[in-house]
Design a protein around this motif. Sequence first.
Motif, PDB file in Angstrom:
ATOM      1  N   TYR A 109      29.290 -53.154  30.390  1.00  0.00           N
ATOM      2  CA  TYR A 109      30.434 -52.449  29.821  1.00  0.00           C
ATOM      3  C   TYR A 109      30.491 -52.589  28.301  1.00  0.00           C
ATOM      4  O   TYR A 109      31.507 -52.265  27.687  1.00  0.00           O
ATOM      5  CB  TYR A 109      31.750 -52.970  30.415  1.00  0.00           C
ATOM      6  CG  TYR A 109      32.059 -52.402  31.782  1.00  0.00           C
ATOM      7  CD1 TYR A 109      32.838 -51.252  31.921  1.00  0.00           C
ATOM      8  CD2 TYR A 109      31.572 -53.004  32.927  1.00  0.00           C
ATOM      9  CE1 TYR A 109      33.112 -50.731  33.177  1.00  0.00           C
ATOM     10  CE2 TYR A 109      31.834 -52.495  34.181  1.00  0.00           C
ATOM     11  CZ  TYR A 109      32.615 -51.359  34.300  1.00  0.00           C
ATOM     12  OH  TYR A 109      32.895 -50.840  35.538  1.00  0.00           O
TER      13      TYR A 109
ATOM     14  N   SER B 297      31.073 -49.222  26.726  1.00  0.00           N
ATOM     15  CA  SER B 297      32.441 -48.786  27.026  1.00  0.00           C
ATOM     16  C   SER B 297      33.433 -49.478  26.089  1.00  0.00           C
ATOM     17  O   SER B 297      34.373 -48.855  25.593  1.00  0.00           O
ATOM     18  CB  SER B 297      32.791 -49.110  28.476  1.00  0.00           C
ATOM     19  OG  SER B 297      31.905 -48.472  29.367  1.00  0.00           O
TER      20      SER B 297
ATOM     21  N   ARG C 129      42.766 -51.601  32.986  1.00  0.00           N
ATOM     22  CA  ARG C 129      42.954 -50.675  34.109  1.00  0.00           C
ATOM     23  C   ARG C 129      44.364 -50.818  34.690  1.00  0.00           C
ATOM     24  O   ARG C 129      44.949 -49.831  35.159  1.00  0.00           O
ATOM     25  CB  ARG C 129      41.911 -50.938  35.193  1.00  0.00           C
ATOM     26  CG  ARG C 129      40.495 -50.666  34.745  1.00  0.00           C
ATOM     27  CD  ARG C 129      39.500 -50.777  35.889  1.00  0.00           C
ATOM     28  NE  ARG C 129      38.136 -50.860  35.397  1.00  0.00           N
ATOM     29  CZ  ARG C 129      37.054 -50.802  36.154  1.00  0.00           C
ATOM     30  NH1 ARG C 129      37.199 -50.665  37.468  1.00  0.00           N
ATOM     31  NH2 ARG C 129      35.850 -50.896  35.641  1.00  0.00           N
TER      32      ARG C 129
ATOM     33  N   GLN D 180      32.110 -49.312  41.316  1.00  0.00           N
ATOM     34  CA  GLN D 180      31.450 -48.193  40.653  1.00  0.00           C
ATOM     35  C   GLN D 180      30.494 -47.521  41.625  1.00  0.00           C
ATOM     36  O   GLN D 180      29.983 -48.180  42.535  1.00  0.00           O
ATOM     37  CB  GLN D 180      30.703 -48.687  39.404  1.00  0.00           C
ATOM     38  CG  GLN D 180      31.602 -49.248  38.331  1.00  0.00           C
ATOM     39  CD  GLN D 180      32.455 -48.175  37.665  1.00  0.00           C
ATOM     40  OE1 GLN D 180      32.482 -47.002  38.076  1.00  0.00           O
ATOM     41  NE2 GLN D 180      33.170 -48.576  36.620  1.00  0.00           N
ATOM     42  N   PRO D 181      30.265 -46.211  41.503  1.00  0.00           N
ATOM     43  CA  PRO D 181      30.734 -45.338  40.420  1.00  0.00           C
ATOM     44  C   PRO D 181      32.085 -44.686  40.695  1.00  0.00           C
ATOM     45  O   PRO D 181      32.492 -43.798  39.955  1.00  0.00           O
ATOM     46  CB  PRO D 181      29.632 -44.278  40.344  1.00  0.00           C
ATOM     47  CG  PRO D 181      29.201 -44.127  41.780  1.00  0.00           C
ATOM     48  CD  PRO D 181      29.296 -45.503  42.384  1.00  0.00           C
TER      49      PRO D 181
ATOM     50  N   SER E 262      34.602 -45.110  37.819  1.00  0.00           N
ATOM     51  CA  SER E 262      34.275 -44.250  36.677  1.00  0.00           C
ATOM     52  C   SER E 262      34.654 -42.803  36.949  1.00  0.00           C
ATOM     53  O   SER E 262      35.141 -42.086  36.062  1.00  0.00           O
ATOM     54  CB  SER E 262      32.786 -44.341  36.347  1.00  0.00           C
ATOM     55  OG  SER E 262      32.480 -45.569  35.719  1.00  0.00           O
TER      56      SER E 262
ATOM     57  N   ALA F   1      38.363 -42.493  36.478  1.00  0.00           N
ATOM     58  CA  ALA F   1      38.706 -42.487  35.061  1.00  0.00           C
ATOM     59  C   ALA F   1      38.339 -41.151  34.419  1.00  0.00           C
ATOM     60  O   ALA F   1      39.097 -40.612  33.595  1.00  0.00           O
ATOM     61  CB  ALA F   1      38.000 -43.637  34.347  1.00  0.00           C
ATOM     62  N   ALA F   2      37.188 -40.603  34.784  1.00  0.00           N
ATOM     63  CA  ALA F   2      36.763 -39.320  34.231  1.00  0.00           C
ATOM     64  C   ALA F   2      37.727 -38.210  34.620  1.00  0.00           C
ATOM     65  O   ALA F   2      38.048 -37.330  33.806  1.00  0.00           O
ATOM     66  CB  ALA F   2      35.350 -38.995  34.701  1.00  0.00           C
TER      67      ALA F   2
ATOM     68  N   LEU G 262      35.272 -46.507  32.209  1.00  0.00           N
ATOM     69  CA  LEU G 262      33.987 -45.838  32.410  1.00  0.00           C
ATOM     70  C   LEU G 262      32.843 -46.822  32.188  1.00  0.00           C
ATOM     71  O   LEU G 262      32.862 -47.586  31.228  1.00  0.00           O
ATOM     72  CB  LEU G 262      33.837 -44.671  31.428  1.00  0.00           C
ATOM     73  CG  LEU G 262      34.710 -43.437  31.636  1.00  0.00           C
ATOM     74  CD1 LEU G 262      34.460 -42.458  30.499  1.00  0.00           C
ATOM     75  CD2 LEU G 262      34.420 -42.777  32.973  1.00  0.00           C
ATOM     76  N   ARG G 263      31.877 -46.772  33.043  1.00  0.00           N
ATOM     77  CA  ARG G 263      30.658 -47.550  32.795  1.00  0.00           C
ATOM     78  C   ARG G 263      29.663 -46.596  32.150  1.00  0.00           C
ATOM     79  O   ARG G 263      28.980 -45.817  32.816  1.00  0.00           O
ATOM     80  CB  ARG G 263      30.097 -48.136  34.095  1.00  0.00           C
ATOM     81  CG  ARG G 263      28.937 -49.107  33.835  1.00  0.00           C
ATOM     82  CD  ARG G 263      28.626 -49.951  35.053  1.00  0.00           C
ATOM     83  NE  ARG G 263      28.213 -49.132  36.184  1.00  0.00           N
ATOM     84  CZ  ARG G 263      27.977 -49.611  37.408  1.00  0.00           C
ATOM     85  NH1 ARG G 263      28.167 -50.894  37.647  1.00  0.00           N
ATOM     86  NH2 ARG G 263      27.585 -48.810  38.386  1.00  0.00           N
ATOM     87  N   ILE G 264      29.600 -46.677  30.813  1.00  0.00           N
ATOM     88  CA  ILE G 264      28.770 -45.756  30.051  1.00  0.00           C
ATOM     89  C   ILE G 264      27.353 -46.310  29.967  1.00  0.00           C
ATOM     90  O   ILE G 264      27.151 -47.451  29.527  1.00  0.00           O
ATOM     91  CB  ILE G 264      29.347 -45.554  28.636  1.00  0.00           C
ATOM     92  CG1 ILE G 264      30.802 -45.069  28.729  1.00  0.00           C
ATOM     93  CG2 ILE G 264      28.509 -44.562  27.841  1.00  0.00           C
ATOM     94  CD1 ILE G 264      31.501 -44.971  27.391  1.00  0.00           C
TER      95      ILE G 264
END
Length: 473
Positions: free
Chosen positions: A9, A12, A155, A229-230, A233, A236-237, A267-269
């Motif tokens: 993360y 992120s 969160r 995840q995912p 994410s 969140a998106a 988000l886990r970018i």
Amino acid sequence: MNWFTADDYWLSRLVFQRALAALYLVAFLTAVLQFRALLGERGMLPIPRFVARIGFKRAPSLFHLHYSDRFFATCAWAGCAVSAALFAGADSLLPLGAGIVLWLVPWALYLSIVNVGQTWYAFGWESLLLETGFLAAFLGNDEVAPPVVVLFLLRWILFRVEFGAGLIKLRGDACWRKLTCLDYHHETQPMPGPLSWFFHHLPKPLHRVEVAANHVTQLVVPVLLFTPQPIASAAAALMIVTQLWLVLSGNFSWLNWITIVLALSALRIPGSAPSVAAAPLWYEVVVLVLAALLLFLSHRPVTNMISRRQIMNRSFDPLHLVNTYGAFGSVSRVRYEVVVEGTLDDVPREDSEWREYEFRGKPGDTRHWPRQFAPYHLRLDWLMWFAALSPGYAGDWFGGLVERLLENDRDTLRLLRRSPFPPDDPPRYVRARLFRYRYTTWRELRESGACWERTYVREYLPPTRLAGAVQRS
């Protein structure tokens, strides 16, 4: 402790912190450019008068120790400078402890402003910026990976923002349950944006779909933030997409933007993590103690959230560490606007030449198309919407506004789009009238070029002059 940090993360965290610093910068710029007329020594709600009445314990602020307009400006400009430095990544150039302290500087400065901001700062996005900003200080910098506990608490804020807003709608106005609120909302919201007219004229079946989708996004999707995840994410998106839709539909200060920033932290970018050291013991202890404190303080917001008498946007501690949120529990069906006018006549009459003051964001001239201001916040324009709902909402500041218009006060006039009077020739009288506004139809827009149609309702404030003013000869 391997469980303490989340290496995947780090990107992120980087995006979240830089975006939050940008919002801090906007908030401090808003304060710099507007405080003199609103809160200054000669403002509508002067800070010196407030701190003389409200003690430090109830509203902790640097301005209890000293206040002058110059000192306020210094603090606000310092907030701008630190926010810009954080946006540029200054915290990553410092040791971990110093980086935490640097992040706490804008939080402390903005807390000092909010706690003396009175009516002008009495909205949920102020507490939300403070709560998020305080927690962000403990996310760390490039020395360590972000702590799992802090990511969880971010969160938790996002959950309360969305879920609280969803519950207040279901418990509030019946139009949310009937899926009809968007038949009115885009026309009656506090400050429409350039696309609000078009949103209002979308087909009503689409409005029903929008409301239903909003219920899902605010009441179901937030729970998914705490899943693996995912899925988290994806949740969140989806929140980010919903908030961007709201950004397009109106001006809501930085409320939508900070919600987007919070969602970014979930988000886990993808990205290659830099080599980082293990978190020092003191850092682990500080973060865990902080988490225990914030979870303990959460009991009052949670109690409020599940209560049948849920209230919106309340801070339960003077440091704004844990708050309750919500928006638009009720939706107005009709839009009213207060139109402020002045005249140079010594004896005001209905047939006098009354010249209208034009505000930057609130509707006035029916041909003036709304502009996009958010995340910058026009505080006077926003409060004028409340003044139109009821004079009671404006009782502590509207008289001060009229007085300063009669004086052609430079700082007050800077808050407006246009004053109809030259600087050296102020009005003799100022009055206010209440109008009903509605969006024009497609046909009316083509024929007249006006996006609004307005109808006179009643007098809001009779012609008023400065006490002791001398008539011209």
